[in-house]
Scaffold this active site. Structure first.
Site, PDB file in Angstrom:
ATOM      1  N   HIS A   1       0.841  -1.203   0.000  1.00  0.00           N
ATOM      2  CA  HIS A   1       0.000   0.000   0.000  1.00  0.00           C
ATOM      3  C   HIS A   1       0.880   1.258   0.000  1.00  0.00           C
ATOM      4  O   HIS A   1       0.687   2.167  -0.812  1.00  0.00           O
ATOM      5  CB  HIS A   1      -0.925  -0.022   1.230  1.00  0.00           C
ATOM      6  N   GLU A   2       1.843   1.294   0.910  1.00  0.00           N
ATOM      7  CA  GLU A   2       2.689   2.498   1.025  1.00  0.00           C
ATOM      8  C   GLU A   2       3.576   2.674  -0.209  1.00  0.00           C
ATOM      9  O   GLU A   2       3.738   3.793  -0.705  1.00  0.00           O
ATOM     10  CB  GLU A   2       3.537   2.443   2.297  1.00  0.00           C
TER      11      GLU A   2
ATOM     12  N   HIS B   1       1.749   4.212  -3.015  1.00  0.00           N
ATOM     13  CA  HIS B   1       1.641   5.678  -2.910  1.00  0.00           C
ATOM     14  C   HIS B   1       2.828   6.338  -3.626  1.00  0.00           C
ATOM     15  O   HIS B   1       2.683   7.381  -4.268  1.00  0.00           O
ATOM     16  CB  HIS B   1       1.627   6.124  -1.447  1.00  0.00           C
TER      17      HIS B   1
ATOM     18  N   TYR C   1      -4.115  14.753  -2.863  1.00  0.00           N
ATOM     19  CA  TYR C   1      -4.530  13.975  -1.703  1.00  0.00           C
ATOM     20  C   TYR C   1      -5.706  14.618  -0.972  1.00  0.00           C
ATOM     21  O   TYR C   1      -5.631  14.894   0.233  1.00  0.00           O
ATOM     22  CB  TYR C   1      -3.335  13.797  -0.773  1.00  0.00           C
TER      23      TYR C   1
ATOM     24  N   GLU D   1      -5.877   6.610  -2.566  1.00  0.00           N
ATOM     25  CA  GLU D   1      -5.975   5.537  -1.572  1.00  0.00           C
ATOM     26  C   GLU D   1      -6.451   4.230  -2.225  1.00  0.00           C
ATOM     27  O   GLU D   1      -5.979   3.145  -1.882  1.00  0.00           O
ATOM     28  CB  GLU D   1      -6.949   5.940  -0.455  1.00  0.00           C
TER      29      GLU D   1
ATOM     30  N   ASP E   1     -10.438  13.780   7.356  1.00  0.00           N
ATOM     31  CA  ASP E   1      -9.617  12.860   6.572  1.00  0.00           C
ATOM     32  C   ASP E   1      -9.396  13.374   5.147  1.00  0.00           C
ATOM     33  O   ASP E   1      -9.576  12.649   4.165  1.00  0.00           O
ATOM     34  CB  ASP E   1     -10.307  11.468   6.558  1.00  0.00           C
TER      35      ASP E   1
ATOM     36  N   HIS F   1      -9.674   8.190   2.980  1.00  0.00           N
ATOM     37  CA  HIS F   1      -9.708   6.782   3.397  1.00  0.00           C
ATOM     38  C   HIS F   1     -11.141   6.265   3.525  1.00  0.00           C
ATOM     39  O   HIS F   1     -11.345   5.100   3.851  1.00  0.00           O
ATOM     40  CB  HIS F   1      -9.013   6.597   4.754  1.00  0.00           C
TER      41      HIS F   1
END
Lengths: 87, 338
Positions: free
Chosen positions: B160-161, B164, B175, B184, B252, B257
């Site tokens: 996931h990271e 990004h 974002y 995301e 958020d 998310h």
């Protein structure tokens, strides 16, 4: 000192709120408030999944509102938040 | 008058005239200006002649030693033997697995296509419940062992990271709001695909959960997110699975998310219809073609175009475009042209 801390974002996306009162001695309070008077670095706009820290402190009648990201949060504020989370 | 500090902005022809009239400070400034111009030209020429160095995505893992700082102490570099710290080894192994997946599947050389080094930081902070990408490197907390455990120990967290990072160099989706939710979404999509590959799972046996291996016993739920059933992974899970329940608040970053649950569900439905490998190719090519402010409808428009192109090239099955249109329609994202 009364506090309200909102931590948003992060990989989990689960927001956390901490609200209450913390007694600080004069030295601790001065350190914390002085750290909030410094010029903060700009946010890192490329961060993804970083935490966003919203902080509201009330000392007697004075209200302080601040917002930080992972890279510009002062060390003293982080330690203060850490002590709240540990409680 | 020619004061020393003023001469630097005086045009050279005036300096020359003043120098001829005997001003030593102007003579010195003239010489210094010529020296600076010469070195600037050399630097410029070097810059123009320089070719971008291409790397191979070498991994470097740093130990933050539980401080809130990155790159505190180097723990392991590319090609080095395992170290005593299991977390450093996991970050090393998992980032290598993700790097190799993108290279072998899409011929993508590291995160930026130019082989940038993959830098991981482990043991960040104290009982830190998070992992993040900061534009250059990844950072993992150990978790508090009450709600979350070591974030570097989840292959889906690592994927996931790192995705990004890839998104930053491809679509660079901003974002916040819908572009942020898509940002995301792509991270969750490739986290899911890579996790299933890593575990050698078939789509029918996979659990379609994100972060199920990093939630601890005190966490009220089985995972952080669910691709198949957004909003059901835990007690806090507020992800919608349809545009009817779209989150419109400002928390958020306007729900990055949260609203990602909607395209996440569309991805799951598409995988069920045409398989995860075809979807992986279609989603990757779509990410390649999206732009900073793209929203859900832009995504649908681009992804159907991409699916059609790949169908014509015989790279995906011939029902891909319809399957994707239907999946997006089932979560309330419809093509305005239809």
């Amino acid at each position: 000192m009364k506090y309200e801390i909102n931590i948003e974002g992060g990989f989990t996306g689960i927001p956390k709120t901490y609200k209450g009162e913390q007694s600080l001695n004069n030295e601790e309070k001065t350190k914390l408030l002085l750290s909030l008077q410094k010029t903060f670095a700009d946010e890192n706009t490329k961060t993804r999944d970083g935490f966003n820290y919203k902080l509201k402190l009330t000392d007697h009648e004075i209200v302080y509102n601040f917002e930080f990201d992972e890279f510009n949060i002062p060390k003293e504020v982080r330690m203060f938040i850490e002590s709240i989370i540990k409680k | 008058m020619c004061h020393k500090f003023q001469c630097s902005i005086v045009p050279p022809y005036i300096l020359e005239q003043l120098a001829k009239q005997g001003s030593n400070s102007c003579k010195r400034t003239l010489i210094e200006t010529q020296r600076i111009a010469k070195s600037r030209n050399i630097a410029l020429n070097n810059l123009l002649q320089r070719t971008d160095e291409v790397g191979t995505g070498n991994r470097i893992v740093y130990d933050c030693l539980n401080e809130y700082r990155q790159k505190v102490k180097k723990a392991r570099s590319e090609g080095e033997d395992k170290v005593a710290d299991a977390t450093a080894n996991l970050a090393y192994d998992y980032s290598g697995y993700v790097r190799n997946y993108f290279k072998e599947t899409f011929q993508l050389n590291s995160l930026d296509g130019k082989g940038m080094p993959i830098i991981s930081n482990v043991h960040y902070g104290k009982a830190y419940n998070n992992a993040f990408w900061d534009g250059d490197e990844i950072t993992y907390g150990d978790g508090d062992d009450v709600q979350f455990s070591n974030f570097a120990a989840g292959i889906d967290v690592v994927a996931h990271e790192l995705t990004h990072g890839i998104t930053q160099f491809l679509g660079n989706l901003e974002y916040k709001g819908q572009p942020g939710a898509l940002n995301e979404h792509f991270s969750d999509v490739f986290a899911t695909i890579i996790k299933q590959k890593f575990l050698a799972q078939d789509i029918s046996e996979a659990n379609w959960l994100i972060g199920d291996t990093v939630v601890a016993e005190g966490f009220p739920g089985k995972a952080i997110r669910s691709m198949s059933a957004p909003g059901t992974a835990n007690e806090f899970d507020s992800q919608p699975d349809h545009m009817d329940n779209y989150y419109t608040g400002s928390s958020d970053n306007y729900g990055v998310h949260i609203n990602s649950g909607i395209p996440n569900r569309a991805f799951y439905l598409s995988c069920m219809a045409i398989g995860i490998d075809d979807c992986a190719l279609i989603w990757f090519q779509t990410l390649n073609q999206l732009w900073r402010t793209a929203d859900f409808r832009d995504m649908l428009e681009v992804i159907t175009k991409v699916a059609n192109e790949l169908m014509e090239e015989g790279k995906v099955c011939d029902t891909a475009d319809n399957a994707i249109l239907e999946s997006f329609s089932m979560v309330g994202i419809n093509n305005p042209a239809v």
